[in-house]
Design a protein around this motif. Sequence first.
Motif, short mmCIF file in Angstrom:
data_model
loop_
_atom_site.label_atom_id
_atom_site.label_comp_id
_atom_site.label_asym_id
_atom_site.label_seq_id
_atom_site.Cartn_x
_atom_site.Cartn_y
_atom_site.Cartn_z
N SER A 210 0.86 -1.19 0.00
CA SER A 210 0.00 0.00 0.00
C SER A 210 0.89 1.23 0.00
O SER A 210 0.58 2.24 0.62
CB SER A 210 -0.96 -0.03 1.19
OG SER A 210 -0.27 -0.17 2.40
N ALA A 211 1.98 1.13 -0.74
CA ALA A 211 2.97 2.20 -0.77
C ALA A 211 2.74 3.12 -1.96
O ALA A 211 3.35 2.98 -3.01
CB ALA A 211 4.38 1.61 -0.80
N GLY A 212 1.82 4.06 -1.80
CA GLY A 212 1.66 5.11 -2.81
C GLY A 212 0.74 4.72 -3.95
O GLY A 212 0.10 3.68 -3.94
N TYR A 213 0.67 5.63 -4.95
CA TYR A 213 -0.22 5.42 -6.08
C TYR A 213 0.19 4.15 -6.84
O TYR A 213 1.37 3.85 -6.98
CB TYR A 213 -0.18 6.63 -7.02
CG TYR A 213 -0.52 7.94 -6.35
CD1 TYR A 213 -1.50 8.00 -5.36
CD2 TYR A 213 0.14 9.11 -6.69
CE1 TYR A 213 -1.81 9.21 -4.74
CE2 TYR A 213 -0.17 10.32 -6.07
CZ TYR A 213 -1.13 10.36 -5.09
OH TYR A 213 -1.44 11.54 -4.47
N ASP A 214 -0.80 3.46 -7.36
CA ASP A 214 -0.58 2.17 -7.99
C ASP A 214 -0.14 2.37 -9.44
O ASP A 214 -0.90 2.19 -10.39
CB ASP A 214 -1.90 1.37 -7.93
CG ASP A 214 -1.71 -0.09 -8.29
OD1 ASP A 214 -0.68 -0.42 -8.90
OD2 ASP A 214 -2.62 -0.88 -7.98
N LEU A 215 1.12 2.72 -9.61
CA LEU A 215 1.66 2.96 -10.95
C LEU A 215 1.60 1.69 -11.80
O LEU A 215 1.41 1.76 -13.01
CB LEU A 215 3.09 3.47 -10.87
CG LEU A 215 3.31 4.84 -10.21
CD1 LEU A 215 4.80 5.18 -10.18
CD2 LEU A 215 2.54 5.94 -10.95
#
Lengths: 469, 469
Positions: free
Chosen positions: A196-201
Amino acid sequence: MNQAVDQTALKKPLPETLLTALHSLFGERFTTTLAMREHHGRDASSYDPMLPDAVVFAESTDEVAAVLKLCSEHRVPVIPFGSGTSLEGHILAAQGGISLDLSRMNRLLAIHAEDLTATVQAGVTRKQLNHECKDSGLFFPIDPGADATIGGMAATRASGTNAVRYGTMRENTLALTVVTANGRIIKTGTRARKSSAGYDLTRLFVGSEGTLGVITEVTVRLYPQPEAVSAAVCSFGSVADAVNAVIQTIQLGVPVARVELLDRNGVKAINAYAKLALPEQALLLFEFHGSEHGVQEQAETVQAVVAEHHATGFEWATRPEDRSRLWAARHNAYFALLQMRPGCRAISTDCCVPISRLAECILETQADCEANDMIYSIIGHVGDGNFHVQMLVDPDDAADIARAEAVNARMVGRALAMDGTCSGEHGVGLHKMDFLIQEHGVEAIESMRMLKHAFDPCNIMNPGKIIRW
Amino acid sequence: MNQAVDQTALKKPLPETLLTALHSLFGERFTTTLAMREHHGRDASSYDPMLPDAVVFAESTDEVAAVLKLCSEHRVPVIPFGSGTSLEGHILAAQGGISLDLSRMNRLLAIHAEDLTATVQAGVTRKQLNHECKDSGLFFPIDPGADATIGGMAATRASGTNAVRYGTMRENTLALTVVTANGRIIKTGTRARKSSAGYDLTRLFVGSEGTLGVITEVTVRLYPQPEAVSAAVCSFGSVADAVNAVIQTIQLGVPVARVELLDRNGVKAINAYAKLALPEQALLLFEFHGSEHGVQEQAETVQAVVAEHHATGFEWATRPEDRSRLWAARHNAYFALLQMRPGCRAISTDCCVPISRLAECILETQADCEANDMIYSIIGHVGDGNFHVQMLVDPDDAADIARAEAVNARMVGRALAMDGTCSGEHGVGLHKMDFLIQEHGVEAIESMRMLKHAFDPCNIMNPGKIIRW
C-alpha cells in the motif's frame, strides 16, 4: 476493410535529423523498408494496415529510453510493438511515426521459484515463459490464445481462458519497468505480493496500451503446477441451459480453472475443420486444477449442476492425452470458423457482463446475429461473464462490414445497460474509443485525458488510441 | 508524541464566506466545536492530534461534491474521514481545513448475490457489510482488524488476515464513485469481473488515501461462505522454524485462508491478558476454507509441513466454538501487548517482502529490537510476506520514540533491500513519505507527483500526505 478516421491527420515525414540519429544509434536495427513497415502496420484486427514510417528494434531499456528522448524532442509518434497479435488496432500507426519493436528484448531476467515470481523483458512470450519455468514446477496461467508477449499482454490487460481462476494481467503483474514519454525509466513496484505504498503505478500502466509509456520489463506471479488436472465436456440443447449451468457453478464457488462455451455454429465449424463428430449443440468445456481428490470433487459437483440444466454426453478425463482430445474443439475454434467462408475475415467482439446477465446478453446477441444473417460463432470465457462473437465478413464489402459493426455496437450497448464493459480483454485501441466514452461517461473520460496529458504532454505515445487528444 | 513537520506550514483561518456557505448547506452537520475537531484530528497512529478547522458530515455524493467545489474555490484542504482507524496519520489535518466525515453515508446500496458483488456507500463498515450479506450465503473477506469503513479501506488499499487467499482491496474493488477535487463525480468501473476498457481509474483511487479525490461509493466482490472452515494452531521453538513452515506451505500452493504468526512476546502478552496457558513460543494460526474434504486435506498437508519444521502441539478444529478458542490469541494480540507497559502507546510497523526472505527479515528485525531493549511483539500475515512489529513507547519520552523509529527505519531499509515494500497494508500517510521515495526512486515519485498535480491542481485533497507537493 475498416478504415481509421484519423490515419493521416497529423502525419508528416520524419525529420532528417531524427532519421540520422536513429540510424547512427541502431544501425541495421533501424529500418524504413516497406516489407518491415508493412509487417509492423497490421495486427489481428479487421483494420486495413497503417504503416509506421520506420521500425526500430530495441534490445534494452536504455535503448527504449534513447528512442523516446529523440522522438519526444522531434514530436514523433512511438508505437510499441510486441508480437502484433492485438485485436483492436492497437499497433497501427494511425499518425505514422516509429514502430518500436521489443521482440528482441526476450530474455528471462529471473525466476524466483521460491517466491512464485518471474521477471522478464517485455518481448518474452507467454509460451516461452512457461517453457522456461517448467522445470521449476511452476507455470504462468494467463492464456489469451495467441502467443503474445508478456509486455503486450500487460499493455492490453489481457486475460483469456484461465482468468476465472487465476485472474488477469491486472492481478498477476507485480511490477513493471516503464520508460515514460520523456525517456525517464521508472520501476512501478517490488516483488512483494501486496503493497500500500503510494499510487498504484503498476495498474496505471497495465492496460494503458502504450499510450502512457513503454513497458520494458514485467514481474509476474507464477503458480505451482497443480498436483492434478482434469477436464470435462458436455453438450446442451440451448445456449441458455449451458450458460445457466455456468452461472450456478460460479455462484457455488467451485474453483474451476477454465470454463469455455462454444455455440452450435462453433461446434459445426470444428466438426468440419477437424473431422470430429461432436453433437452439434452448445458445448461447455471445463478444466479443474487441484489435488487428486479436489479435481474429482469439482468434476462431481459440476456434473450434478450441468445435469440439472439438461446437459448430455458429460465426459471427463484426467490423463493429458484424453484432456487434449476433449479440449481439441476449443483450440481450433477460431481457424475452424474462418474456413466457413473462404476469403473472409473475422470481426471479433468482446463484452463482459455481471454473470447473472450473461445468458440474456448472449441470447439477445445471438438473435441479432440471426436476424442479420451473419455467419458467426460465439465463444465465451463464460465463468467471467466474458464472450466473443466472431462474425465473418467479406473484406471488400462495406455493407457487410457495416452490418457486423452494427451488431457489435448493439452488443456493446446491451452489455453496458447490464452494468458490464465494452471490452473484457481485448482493449480499446482504435476500435472502441466511442464505446469507452459510452461506458465511462464524459467526466471519467476527462480524468483519463488528464492522465494522458500529464504523462504524455506532446502526444507521442501511441497517439490516437484509447482517448482522443 | 510524533510531531508532523509541516503542521502549521500552510495553515490559515477558514474564510468567512466558506464558513457561511457550509453552515447554510449543512446546518448542524457543519461544526467547529473543539470536541468534534479533536475527535477528527487523531487516528490510531502514534502522532499527536492535528485538528481540522471544521467538520462536515456528508450524507450523499452530491453533498461531497458541494463541499469540494466550495473548498476548491477557497483553496481549503479537505480530509476524508471514515472511522478514524488509520495507522500512519492519514486523517490528521496537517494543514488544517475541513474534515469531511462520511460515516453517515452508511447505506448498503445493493447486494447482487447472484453476481457476488455488493455496492455500498463509503461509510459502511466491513462488519456492517458482512452482517447485511450474511443471509445471502456470501461474505466479504477483507479483514484489517479494526471495523474500518469500506471507503477508508479502499482509500488505504487495506488487506489483513484473509488476503493470502482472497487478495486485498486492490483485487476486490470492482468500481468506485469518486468526487474529484473540482467537484466532478466519476464512476471508475462497472460490475463486470474483468475489463480492459481504458485506464484503470479504480486502481488509481484505491490506495490514494484521499489525496486525488473522495471515494463515496464502492462496489466490491463477495464470496460464497465456504462449505467448511477449519482452524489449526501449533508452536515452534524459533520464529525461523515457524516462518519456514509457512514459506513451504505457500510454495506448495496450499490455499490457506489465513496464516498468522505471533512471536513469543505476543504469546506471553496474550497469556497474561486473557489468562491463557499457551506455550510461550512462536505460534502459527491457520484457517482453511473449502469443502469438508478439502479443509481436511489442507490441514493434513499443513500438519505434515509444520512437523518437518519441528512444530509442537498441533491442534485443529472445525466447530465454530473450537475455532474461536484456537484463534482467541490472535484477536486480542494488540490490546494484550498494550497491557505490558501501562501508559505506553504502540508504534506499529508494516513491511512486506518476497516470502523467501521473510524469515531473514523478521529475524534481523527481532535482533534489532532486542539490541535496543524494545518492549515489542511481532505479528505477521506471513502467507503474504507481511509482518508488523509493535513497539511500546512512552509517549512523553522523545528518546524512546526516536529509538523505536530508528528500528522501524532499519526494518524498512532491510525490506527494500530484499525487493519488498515499506508498507504492506497500512499506507503512507504522513509517516512513510521518505520511505516511499526510498522505495520507488525519484523518477517514479515524479510520476506520482504528476498524478497528484493533474488531479488536484490546488493541492486541497488531504494535502501533505503520500508525496510532498
